[in-house]
Design a protein around this motif. Sequence first.
Motif, PDB file in Angstrom:
ATOM      1  N   VAL A  71       0.911  -1.086   0.014  1.00  0.00           N
ATOM      2  CA  VAL A  71       0.024  -0.103  -0.105  1.00  0.00           C
ATOM      3  C   VAL A  71       1.003   1.282   0.119  1.00  0.00           C
ATOM      4  CG1 VAL A  71      -1.851   1.443   1.393  1.00  0.00           C
ATOM      5  CG2 VAL A  71      -1.971  -1.084   1.089  1.00  0.00           C
ATOM      6  N   LEU A  72       1.845   1.256   0.966  1.00  0.00           N
ATOM      7  CA  LEU A  72       2.900   2.373   0.811  1.00  0.00           C
ATOM      8  C   LEU A  72       3.611   2.616  -0.493  1.00  0.00           C
ATOM      9  CD1 LEU A  72       4.814   2.110   4.103  1.00  0.00           C
ATOM     10  CD2 LEU A  72       3.018   3.764   3.634  1.00  0.00           C
ATOM     11  N   GLN A  73       3.820   1.544  -1.150  1.00  0.00           N
ATOM     12  CA  GLN A  73       4.544   1.632  -2.663  1.00  0.00           C
ATOM     13  C   GLN A  73       3.676   2.046  -3.701  1.00  0.00           C
ATOM     14  OE1 GLN A  73       5.974  -2.475  -2.909  1.00  0.00           O
ATOM     15  NE2 GLN A  73       7.758  -1.550  -3.376  1.00  0.00           N
ATOM     16  N   VAL A  74       2.293   1.733  -3.408  1.00  0.00           N
ATOM     17  CA  VAL A  74       1.246   2.188  -4.434  1.00  0.00           C
ATOM     18  C   VAL A  74       1.008   3.915  -4.130  1.00  0.00           C
ATOM     19  CG1 VAL A  74      -1.217   2.161  -5.161  1.00  0.00           C
ATOM     20  CG2 VAL A  74       0.415  -0.005  -4.952  1.00  0.00           C
ATOM     21  N   ALA A  75       0.757   4.244  -2.791  1.00  0.00           N
ATOM     22  CA  ALA A  75       0.848   5.461  -2.477  1.00  0.00           C
ATOM     23  C   ALA A  75       1.941   6.429  -2.897  1.00  0.00           C
ATOM     24  CB  ALA A  75       0.873   5.829  -0.935  1.00  0.00           C
ATOM     25  N   ALA A  76       3.086   6.021  -2.892  1.00  0.00           N
ATOM     26  CA  ALA A  76       4.265   6.646  -3.366  1.00  0.00           C
ATOM     27  C   ALA A  76       4.518   6.762  -4.835  1.00  0.00           C
ATOM     28  CB  ALA A  76       5.548   5.949  -2.867  1.00  0.00           C
ATOM     29  N   ALA A  77       3.847   5.706  -5.500  1.00  0.00           N
ATOM     30  CA  ALA A  77       3.615   5.778  -6.948  1.00  0.00           C
ATOM     31  C   ALA A  77       2.810   6.751  -7.415  1.00  0.00           C
ATOM     32  CB  ALA A  77       3.242   4.535  -7.421  1.00  0.00           C
ATOM     33  N   CYS A  78       1.496   6.933  -6.752  1.00  0.00           N
ATOM     34  CA  CYS A  78       0.697   7.975  -6.867  1.00  0.00           C
ATOM     35  C   CYS A  78       1.345   9.416  -6.684  1.00  0.00           C
ATOM     36  CB  CYS A  78      -0.465   7.791  -6.052  1.00  0.00           C
ATOM     37  SG  CYS A  78      -1.166   6.454  -6.360  1.00  0.00           S
ATOM     38  N   ALA A  79       1.894   9.340  -5.673  1.00  0.00           N
ATOM     39  CA  ALA A  79       2.572  10.647  -5.533  1.00  0.00           C
ATOM     40  C   ALA A  79       3.791  11.171  -6.478  1.00  0.00           C
ATOM     41  CB  ALA A  79       3.476  10.827  -4.060  1.00  0.00           C
TER      42      ALA A  79
END
Length: 184
Positions: A71-79
């Motif tokens: 989830v953190l990786q996907v959030a970082a990708a969105c950022a």
Amino acid sequence: MTQPSPVRPITVTVSACLLSGAAILTVLDAASSLWNYYMWVDAYENAVADGAVASESFEGFGILSNHGFAVLQVAAACAMIVLARSNWRGRNSARTKTWWLGGVMLCCPTIDAAGSIAFRSAPRDPIQQRLQHMLPSWWAPTRLVLVLLLLIALALALVLLALPSANRFFRAFAPTPLPNPSGA
């Protein structure tokens, strides 16, 4: 009259494209990590069923840590996508946030790549042996290439944003001071 907006240098364009590519690679890495985790769970369950290892409860921590990291990786990708778009438009605050997020994101794939190399060279316990037989032969090299491409894309994007041509572009959008109404 409004001033014409400055021409975006190629360094900013390439940096934004690299950030977008790094975001895609980050999502792929998150998906591959989850797939690898479920393969590990299958290998663990097979090892317990065969009596090769004692049964221990790890599922709660394993699921929480792996899914939380994904989830953190996907959030970082969105950022990264949002920052790439903001950098494209010349927002200096986005450039500094990109340096911060990019620096943090450079650490995670580095640790991941080191773990992949260590996994291949580590002495094998029963679970790792089963996992090695369950995973396709192309899995480890492909995952390592994915992580290395992510590292290269992030590092190049950060360096391109620090070049003088990018600096001039971002400084052109700096706010001009407002006139003092008291005349002083």
